[in-house]
Design an enzyme around this catalytic site. Structure first.
Site, mmCIF file in Angstrom:
data_model
loop_
_atom_site.group_PDB
_atom_site.id
_atom_site.type_symbol
_atom_site.label_atom_id
_atom_site.label_comp_id
_atom_site.label_asym_id
_atom_site.label_seq_id
_atom_site.Cartn_x
_atom_site.Cartn_y
_atom_site.Cartn_z
ATOM 1 N N CYS A 275 17.181 85.129 1.303
ATOM 2 C CA CYS A 275 17.898 84.030 1.638
ATOM 3 C C CYS A 275 17.318 82.864 1.401
ATOM 4 O O CYS A 275 17.534 81.709 0.986
ATOM 5 C CB CYS A 275 18.890 83.868 2.866
ATOM 6 S SG CYS A 275 17.978 84.383 4.292
ATOM 7 N N GLU B 201 21.900 80.450 -6.579
ATOM 8 C CA GLU B 201 21.006 81.554 -6.175
ATOM 9 C C GLU B 201 20.879 82.584 -6.800
ATOM 10 O O GLU B 201 22.048 83.245 -7.093
ATOM 11 C CB GLU B 201 21.572 81.626 -4.479
ATOM 12 C CG GLU B 201 20.784 82.611 -3.787
ATOM 13 C CD GLU B 201 21.422 83.112 -2.219
ATOM 14 O OE1 GLU B 201 22.516 83.587 -2.476
ATOM 15 O OE2 GLU B 201 20.500 83.144 -1.631
ATOM 16 N N LYS C 292 29.584 96.424 9.917
ATOM 17 C CA LYS C 292 29.828 96.866 8.569
ATOM 18 C C LYS C 292 28.742 96.641 7.616
ATOM 19 O O LYS C 292 28.227 95.435 7.152
ATOM 20 C CB LYS C 292 30.995 96.265 7.881
ATOM 21 C CG LYS C 292 31.434 97.131 6.946
ATOM 22 C CD LYS C 292 32.209 96.371 5.699
ATOM 23 C CE LYS C 292 31.283 95.329 4.815
ATOM 24 N NZ LYS C 292 30.454 96.239 3.976
ATOM 25 N N GLU D 146 25.756 83.167 8.149
ATOM 26 C CA GLU D 146 24.152 82.916 7.513
ATOM 27 C C GLU D 146 24.424 83.085 6.036
ATOM 28 O O GLU D 146 24.432 84.328 5.649
ATOM 29 C CB GLU D 146 23.319 83.739 8.211
ATOM 30 C CG GLU D 146 23.039 83.823 9.784
ATOM 31 C CD GLU D 146 22.327 82.631 10.095
ATOM 32 O OE1 GLU D 146 21.404 81.929 9.217
ATOM 33 O OE2 GLU D 146 22.107 82.378 11.361
HETATM 34 P P1 NAD Z 1 27.715 89.552 -0.095
HETATM 35 O O1 NAD Z 1 28.205 88.179 0.364
HETATM 36 O O2 NAD Z 1 28.079 90.166 -1.412
HETATM 37 O O3 NAD Z 1 27.932 90.770 0.806
HETATM 38 C C1 NAD Z 1 27.446 90.499 2.232
HETATM 39 C C2 NAD Z 1 28.592 91.339 2.991
HETATM 40 O O4 NAD Z 1 29.706 91.005 2.933
HETATM 41 C C3 NAD Z 1 28.479 93.077 2.629
HETATM 42 O O5 NAD Z 1 28.766 93.604 3.718
HETATM 43 C C4 NAD Z 1 29.714 92.929 1.882
HETATM 44 O O6 NAD Z 1 30.380 94.067 1.608
HETATM 45 C C5 NAD Z 1 30.662 92.013 2.345
HETATM 46 N N1 NAD Z 1 31.739 91.656 1.475
HETATM 47 C C6 NAD Z 1 31.783 91.319 0.169
HETATM 48 N N2 NAD Z 1 32.630 90.762 -0.185
HETATM 49 C C7 NAD Z 1 33.494 90.945 0.668
HETATM 50 C C8 NAD Z 1 35.062 90.335 0.880
HETATM 51 N N3 NAD Z 1 35.630 89.833 -0.179
HETATM 52 N N4 NAD Z 1 35.628 90.205 1.973
HETATM 53 C C9 NAD Z 1 34.649 90.454 3.282
HETATM 54 N N5 NAD Z 1 33.539 91.167 3.138
HETATM 55 C C10 NAD Z 1 32.858 91.096 1.903
HETATM 56 O O7 NAD Z 1 26.199 89.331 -0.168
HETATM 57 P P2 NAD Z 1 25.075 90.259 -0.587
HETATM 58 O O8 NAD Z 1 24.900 90.228 -2.168
HETATM 59 O O9 NAD Z 1 25.173 91.597 0.491
HETATM 60 O O10 NAD Z 1 23.754 89.630 -0.033
HETATM 61 C C11 NAD Z 1 23.175 88.573 -0.619
HETATM 62 C C12 NAD Z 1 23.438 87.097 -0.140
HETATM 63 O O11 NAD Z 1 23.020 87.423 1.248
HETATM 64 C C13 NAD Z 1 22.623 86.108 -0.364
HETATM 65 O O12 NAD Z 1 23.684 84.941 -0.677
HETATM 66 C C14 NAD Z 1 21.648 85.893 0.651
HETATM 67 O O13 NAD Z 1 21.198 84.284 0.650
HETATM 68 C C15 NAD Z 1 22.432 86.068 1.975
HETATM 69 N N6 NAD Z 1 21.762 86.144 2.946
HETATM 70 C C16 NAD Z 1 21.741 85.146 3.928
HETATM 71 C C17 NAD Z 1 20.511 85.268 5.040
HETATM 72 C C18 NAD Z 1 20.591 84.224 5.986
HETATM 73 O O14 NAD Z 1 20.046 84.427 7.077
HETATM 74 N N7 NAD Z 1 21.240 82.899 5.780
HETATM 75 C C19 NAD Z 1 19.903 86.452 5.176
HETATM 76 C C20 NAD Z 1 20.081 87.357 4.117
HETATM 77 C C21 NAD Z 1 20.943 87.444 3.279
#
Ligand code: NAD
Length: 503
Positions: free
Chosen positions: A306, A405, A195, A271
């Protein structure tokens, strides 16, 4: 159309963008399909606020269809029971196809999430293809174990695929992060439901199509675009998903732990976010190199990284001179048209994230940090979402801009007095994804690398790495590791088979 031997120009990319095919349908059980409800969501380009396409809005019903297809393919053995060397061949074909379609995929990535086309074509797409190829290559080279038991028994410890894997990924490196999941999950014989984030579904949809072309059997890789609260949640709560592998925010990562507890106790690996300290000691071996690394460490990918070095910790005796150098590099990274190959900083992913970033800049000012550079939205007349590289000085680590963040091009500069102070401030965070230390003293380097509570510590560099090393977080930056052979742990489980031989 430019000569294929020449690098495309801004005009070439614009012409290609105008005629690009935008994938809009989910890929379930080997077919491109609309959502069961017929609903779509608007896919808006952050470059100019233009509607790119209406994409299938998958929800619980689509997730269920995809999970059933994944389960059926897994149980049939069409992929899970294939020799690892056979899976390898198919995945190497997929990696090759991704490279063949590199410009198409790079264009989709840039249009969808705003990163510079130079980065998407030179970093994201080759990186994603390279990751798939790396896991394809390793999977026929890992052996199982025989335990050193009493001679009356033969005990085998074998790795088996977990089954159906749900992969939920973010928008900052859409295809790259997807490949970190899909590569090892498929290589080890699982079936997957991917997804993508609602902000950036396009390359994942294309990946689903290319996987079929490469020979991944129908149902083995399903891609369901949709919102987190509907499709993501449904995957987290599904009773027939064996493992979820997630990259995204810490807040949402915690939901997946809850979903697992409320459903079938599926394996969860996370992650999540970071607030990485980029630490520059007074004996830094090369201040110019460190300053360049500090600037790109926060401004690369618009700060939407991230492990961004979002907290710059500098010895108080060199701070002023060092910060001047960082800002000189930062000024060269002004946002430009992401389709221009010369652009080094692109657009923020969407209007909501733009608002968040600007909100944090206001919070920094309100809390008394000194805004030294940037701080405003630019290129607004394009209709897109751009923020200047922004630098705060005089930050206290307790301030919001040092603790939370931001996920934007905003650097918080903090001074320290000595090694102990740098370690204390570096570790004073709920996150523990990465850290960097610049020093010429080997003992300081080793002591700090040990003391910093982070999954990766860089010494005299920043953001270096490849597929051979694990990546993931301590503390609330996550659970489990992506990349390297250690990533195989998330997609396999160990079985003990104890054979009684007798005396
Ligand atoms: P997010 O947590 O908002 O979304 C990530 C994914 O989760 C998306 O596919 C989203 O649709 C889904 N999601 C959102 N709400 C949900 C819910 N209530 N239930 C189930 N799924 C849900 O993150 P983002 O804004 O897309 O990405 C940014 C974040 O990702 C930052 O915090 C960044 O640090 C992190 N990130 C971490 C790494 C790592 O390897 N540690 C790498 C890249 C990004």
């Amino acid at each position: 159309m430019a000569d294929a031997t020449l690098a495309p120009t801004l005009d070439d990319w614009k012409a290609r963008a105008a005629r690009a095919r935008i994938p809009t349908e989910a890929v379930i059980d080997g077919k491109s399909v609309a959502s069961a409800s017929g609903q779509t969501f608007d896919c808006v380009s952050p470059l100019d606020g233009r509607l790119l396409a209406r994409v299938a809005a998958g929800d619980a019903e689509d997730i269920d269809r995809a999970v059933r297809a994944a389960r059926a393919s897994f149980e049939s053995g069409v992929w899970s029971n294939r020799a690892p060397a056979e899976r390898k061949k198919v995945l190497l074909r997929l990696a090759a196809l991704m490279l063949e379609h590199r410009e198409e995929l790079a264009l989709l990535e840039t249009l969808d999430m705003g990163k510079p086309i130079g980065d998407s074509s030179r970093i994201d797409i080759p990186g994603a293809a390279g990751c798939i190829a790396w896991f394809a290559e390793i999977v026929d080279k890992v052996y199982d174990e025989i335990a050193p038991t009493d001679p009356s028994a033969l005990a085998m410890i074998t790795r088996e695929p977990v089954g159906v894997v749900g992969a939920v990924v973010p928008w900052n490196f859409p295809l790259y992060m997807a490949s970190w999941k899909v590569g090892p999950a498929l290589a080890t014989g699982n079936s997957v439901v991917l997804k993508p984030a609602e902000q950036s579904p396009l390359t994942a949809l294309r990946l689903g199509e290319l996987a079929l072309e490469a020979g991944v059997p129908p149902g083995v890789l399903n891609v369901v675009p949709g919102f987190g609260e509907t499709a993501g949640r449904a995957l987290g709560l599904h009773m027939d998903v064996d493992a979820v592998t997630f990259t995204g925010s810490t807040e949402v990562g915690k939901y997946f732990l809850e979903y697992a507890g409320k459903s079938n106790m599926k394996h969860v690996s996370l992650e999540c976010g970071g607030k990485s300290p980029h630490i520059v000691m007074a004996d830094c071996p090369d201040l110019d190199q460190a300053a360049r690394a500090a600037a790109t460490g926060i401004f690369f990918n618009q700060g939407e990284v991230c492990n961004a070095g979002s907290r710059l910790l500098v010895d108080e005796t060199i701070k002023d001179a060092f910060l001047d150098k960082v800002m000189a590099h930062g000024r060269k990274l002004q946002p430009g048209d992401p389709l221009d190959p010369k652009t080094r900083m692109g657009a923020i992913v969407d209007e909501r994230q733009l608002g968040r970033v600007l909100g944090y800049i206001e919070a920094g000012k309100k809390d008394g940090a000194q805004l030294k550079m940037g701080g405003t939205r630019v290129r607004a007349d394009s209709g897109g979402y751009y923020v200047e590289p922004t630098v705060f000085d005089g930050v206290d680590n307790k301030m919001k801009i040092a603790q939370e963040e931001i996920f934007g091009p905003v650097l918080a500069t903090i001074t320290f007095k000595d090694v102990a102070d740098a370690i204390r401030i570096g570790n004073d965070s709920i996150y523990g994804l990465a850290a960097a230390v610049w020093t010429r003293d080997l003992t300081t380097a080793h002591k700090m690398a040990r003391a910093l509570r982070a999954g990766t510590v860089w010494i005299n560099c920043f953001d270096h790495g490849d597929n051979t090393v694990p990546f993931g977080g301590y503390k609330q930056s996550g659970l489990g590791r992506d990349k390297s052979r250690h990533a195989l742990d998330k997609y396999t489980q160990l079985k003990t088979t104890w054979i009684h031989l007798g005396r």
